[in-house]
Design a protein around this motif. Structure first.
Motif, short mmCIF file in Angstrom:
data_model
loop_
_atom_site.label_atom_id
_atom_site.label_comp_id
_atom_site.label_asym_id
_atom_site.label_seq_id
_atom_site.Cartn_x
_atom_site.Cartn_y
_atom_site.Cartn_z
N SER A 1 0.71 -1.25 -0.13
CA SER A 1 -0.06 -0.04 0.02
C SER A 1 0.98 1.14 -0.07
CB SER A 1 -1.06 0.08 1.19
OG SER A 1 -1.93 1.05 1.00
N TRP B 1 2.86 5.41 -14.61
CA TRP B 1 2.71 4.56 -13.17
C TRP B 1 2.62 3.45 -13.62
CZ3 TRP B 1 -3.31 4.56 -11.64
CH2 TRP B 1 -3.35 3.44 -10.60
N PRO C 1 0.55 16.25 -4.47
CA PRO C 1 0.07 14.99 -4.53
C PRO C 1 -0.34 14.68 -6.07
CG PRO C 1 -0.80 15.73 -2.58
CD PRO C 1 0.03 17.04 -3.29
N THR D 1 -1.90 11.91 -8.84
CA THR D 1 -3.21 11.85 -8.79
C THR D 1 -3.39 12.03 -10.33
OG1 THR D 1 -3.18 13.91 -8.32
CG2 THR D 1 -3.71 12.47 -6.64
N GLU D 2 -2.56 12.89 -11.07
CA GLU D 2 -2.83 13.12 -12.16
C GLU D 2 -2.46 11.91 -13.31
OE1 GLU D 2 -3.44 16.46 -14.36
OE2 GLU D 2 -4.39 16.20 -12.23
N GLY E 1 -3.98 9.13 -12.06
CA GLY E 1 -4.89 8.26 -11.63
C GLY E 1 -4.81 7.49 -10.36
N LEU E 2 -3.54 7.73 -9.67
CA LEU E 2 -3.18 7.02 -8.54
C LEU E 2 -3.65 7.75 -7.02
CD1 LEU E 2 -1.79 4.89 -6.63
CD2 LEU E 2 0.45 6.11 -7.33
N ASP E 3 -4.84 7.07 -6.56
CA ASP E 3 -5.34 7.80 -5.16
C ASP E 3 -4.40 7.58 -4.09
OD1 ASP E 3 -6.75 9.02 -3.38
OD2 ASP E 3 -8.29 7.65 -3.24
N VAL E 4 -3.28 8.69 -4.00
CA VAL E 4 -2.16 8.55 -3.12
C VAL E 4 -2.87 8.40 -1.64
CG1 VAL E 4 -1.46 10.73 -3.04
CG2 VAL E 4 0.17 9.13 -2.56
N ALA E 5 -3.85 9.41 -1.42
CA ALA E 5 -4.21 9.54 -0.12
C ALA E 5 -4.84 8.34 0.51
CB ALA E 5 -5.45 10.59 0.05
N ALA E 6 -5.14 7.28 -0.40
CA ALA E 6 -5.94 6.21 0.23
C ALA E 6 -4.99 5.11 0.53
CB ALA E 6 -6.65 5.41 -0.92
N ILE F 1 -3.34 15.78 3.64
CA ILE F 1 -3.88 14.60 3.57
C ILE F 1 -2.97 13.41 4.14
CG2 ILE F 1 -4.44 15.05 1.00
CD1 ILE F 1 -2.27 13.43 -0.19
#
Length: 493
Positions: free
Chosen positions: A325, A395, A417, A421-422, A424-429, A448
Motif C-alpha cells: 500500500s 505509473w 500529490p 493523482t494526475e 490516476g493513483l489515489d495516493v491519499a488512500a 492529506i
C-alpha cells in the motif's frame, strides 16, 4: 527613469556529478526580453517589475531570463556566454538608473565559485558607481564580499518553502528605485553565523524568527532584513548562514541589529536545524503508525538540491520488508518511461528502474511491473502555485508487492500529490507515500497526511552536515564545531 533587468539562476551542488549545460537551461527556457517575455514562474517577478514601471512612467529593458534545475557546476562556457550577453545588453542599451537582477545566490561554474559575485562586480563596472543595483536571492544562497560590495541591495526570500518570492521582488523594486531617486541610502550590516544546515520556516521557532524579521522592517529606519540560510552542499568559501540588515544610512544600527539577530539564530540552532531519520527507522514508524497516510520525504534524492532523482534505496527497502500500500515518486528514469509508453497501459513487462545516474543513485532494480497509467506531460503546481512539468510519465505497479512508482522523464521534485493523482493513483488512500523532495512538498501534502517524516538516507544529498567532505570551505562551522567562534575550535573534534 530607465530600469535594466535580467535573471540567471541555478543552485549548484558541487558534489553532484551531473554538469549543468545548455540543455539544463533550455529545458526551462532561455528568454530574451527584447523579444517579449512569456509568463512563467521565472519571468513572473520581471513581469511584475514591468507592470510597476509602466504605472510609474518608467522605461524598462529585460535582458536574458533563464533558470536551470539544480545540479552540478555549470559548464564554464555556458555561464560566461549567458553572463556576457547580460553585460553586453547593459552596456549597449544604457545608460540606466537602476538594475534589478533575479539571481539564486548559490550558482557555481567551472572556474567561478561565486557566479553572482562575478556577475554583480562586472555589472557595476558596466553601469558605473551611481546606478542603483538590487538583486533578489533564494534564501539558500552564499553571500560573498563581492556581492555585498557590488550591489546596493541584496534581498533573500524569507520563507522555506519559498512562497514569498513575489513579495520580495516587490520589496526589491521599491527599495532599489527609492535608492536611485536618492530617497534612501541602504547601509548593510552583515553577520556570519558560521552555521551550515537546513532550516524549515514552518517550524515554530523559525516561524517566530521570520515574523520577527518582518517586525524589524516595520521600523522606519530599517529598510530590509534577510536571513541567508546558505546551501550546504556547495564546497565554496562563503557557504554559511548570514544575517543581512539594511538601514537608511546608519551603519552602527545595521551592524548591531545583524549581530543581535545572528545571536538569536545561533541560540536556536539545536531546535531549528534539520534532523532526519534513517530509512529503516522511518519504515519502522510506518509499520506501527495509526491509520492514515504517512508521507516520507526522501531528502537525499531531492532534485531541488542537485540530486539525480533516481535513487532506489528506499524503494528497495520497501520491497525487502514487504511493506505494501505504498507509492514512490517522482523517480527520474526517461528510459523506463519510454519503454512503458511503448508497451501501453495494462502491459506487463520486466523493467529496469532507477540507479542510472551515479553511485549515489544506488543499484538499478529489475522489476516485474504492470503499466497502470501514462501521460505525455505530467504537470504539478510548485511551492508557489506555478505549474511545472515533469515531462512524459508513467505509473507502474510492482507485481505482487502493492507498491506503485511514478516514473518521469524530466528531473523534478515532488511538490504536490498531483505527481500521483494526475496519473490516476489515489495516493491519499494508501498507507505510505515516498516523495523525492526536501521541504517544498510540505504545504501540499500536509492536508492529506496523518504523519510526515523527513528521511536522511543514502544519496547525493548528505543529511549529516558534519560529514560533508568540504575541501574549499573551512571546517570551522557548527555543527562540525561546538563553537566555531572559538580559536582552534576544530581541535576538539
Amino acid at each position: 527613469m530607465r530600469i535594466f533587468t535580467a535573471a540567471l539562476m541555478t543552485e549548484t551542488n558541487t558534489f553532484s556529478p551531473m554538469p549543468t549545460g545548455w540543455a539544463a537551461f533550455e529545458e526551462f527556457g532561455i528568454q530574451r526580453g527584447r523579444d517579449g517575455l512569456t509568463p512563467t514562474a521565472i519571468t513572473a517577478p520581471l513581469l511584475m517589475w514591468q507592470a510597476a514601471a509602466e504605472r510609474g512612467g518608467h522605461e524598462i529593458f529585460h535582458s536574458v531570463v533563464t533558470f536551470a534545475q539544480p545540479s552540478g557546476p555549470t559548464v564554464r562556457t555556458v555561464y560566461e556566454t549567458l553572463r556576457d550577453e547580460i553585460l553586453r545588453d547593459a552596456a549597449e542599451q544604457g545608460p540606466f538608473d537602476a538594475v534589478l537582477l533575479l539571481l539564486h545566490g548559490a550558482m557555481v561554474a567551472d572556474g567561478y565559485d561565486d557566479c553572482e559575485g562575478d556577475l554583480l562586480t562586472r555589472m557595476r563596472a558596466v553601469v558605473g558607481p551611481n546606478v542603483a543595483i538590487g538583486a533578489e536571492l533564494d534564501l539558500h544562497c552564499h553571500v560573498s564580499k563581492a556581492m555585498t560590495e557590488a550591489a546596493d541591495l541584496l534581498i533573500t526570500f524569507k520563507e522555506y518553502p519559498h512562497t514569498d518570492g513575489m513579495e520580495r521582488a516587490q520589496e526589491l523594486y521599491d527599495l532599489t528605485l527609492a535608492t536611485a531617486r536618492g530617497e534612501v541610502r541602504p547601509t548593510l550590516g552583515l553577520h556570519d553565523c558560521r552555521m551550515v544546515g537546513l532550516y524549515f520556516t514552518q517550524a515554530p521557532r523559525m516561524r517566530t524568527f521570520v515574523d520577527g524579521m518582518g517586525m524589524l522592517e516595520a521600523q522606519s529606519d530599517v529598510l530590509s532584513v534577510s536571513l541567508a540560510h546558505g546551501f550546504p552542499w556547495a564546497d565554496v568559501a562563503d557557504n554559511s548562514a548570514k544575517v543581512l540588515v539594511y538601514t537608511d544610512g546608519d551603519a552602527d544600527q545595521a551592524g548591531r541589529l545583524a549581530r543581535d539577530l545572528g545571536q538569536t539564530f545561533w541560540d536556536m540552532r539545536d531546535d531549528v536545524a534539520f534532523k532526519g531519520v534513517g530509512v529503516d527507522e522511518a519504515l519502522d514508524r510506518v509499520e506501527v503508525a495509526a491509520p492514515g497516510l504517512v508521507v516520507l520525504a526522501d531528502t537525499a534524492d531531492n532534485t531541488g538540491g542537485g540530486a539525480p532523482g533516481d535513487s532506489t534505496f528506499i524503494l528497495a527497502r520497501l520491497l525487502e520488508r514487504g511493506i505494501g500500500s505504498a507509492a514512490l515518486g517522482p523517480l527520474w528514469d526517461p528510459v523506463a518511461v519510454g519503454l512503458c509508453h511503448e508497451a501501453g497501459v495494462g502491459a506487463a513487462l520486466t523493467l529496469r528502474v532507477g540507479g542510472k545516474a551515479c553511485a549515489a543513485s544506488g543499484a538499478p532494480l529489475d522489476l516485474k511491473v504492470r503499466v497502470r497509467g501514462l501521460i505525455d506531460e505530467l504537470r504539478t503546481p510548485s511551492y508557489n502555485a506555478d505549474y511545472v512539468t515533469l515531462g512524459a510519465a508513467a505509473w507502474i505497479e510492482i507485481e505482487g508487492a502493492d507498491v506503485h512508482v511514478v516514473l518521469c522523464a524530466r528531473r523534478m521534485q515532488g511538490f504536490s500529490p498531483m505527481v500521483f493523482t494526475e496519473l490516476g493513483l489515489d495516493v491519499a488512500a494508501l498507507r505510505v507515500a515516498v516523495v523525492k523532495t526536501y521541504n517544498h512538498f510540505y504545504a501540499a501534502f500536509a492536508p492529506i497526511a496523518a504523519e510526515i517524516i523527513h528521511v536522511a538516507g543514502p544519496g547525493a544529498i548528505m543529511g549529516d552536515m558534519t560529514a560533508i567532505p568540504f575541501e574549499r570551505r573551512s571546517l570551522d562551522f557548527w555543527p562540525r564545531c561546538a563553537d566555531p567562534f572559538a580559536e582552534g575550535c576544530l581541535r576538539g573534534l
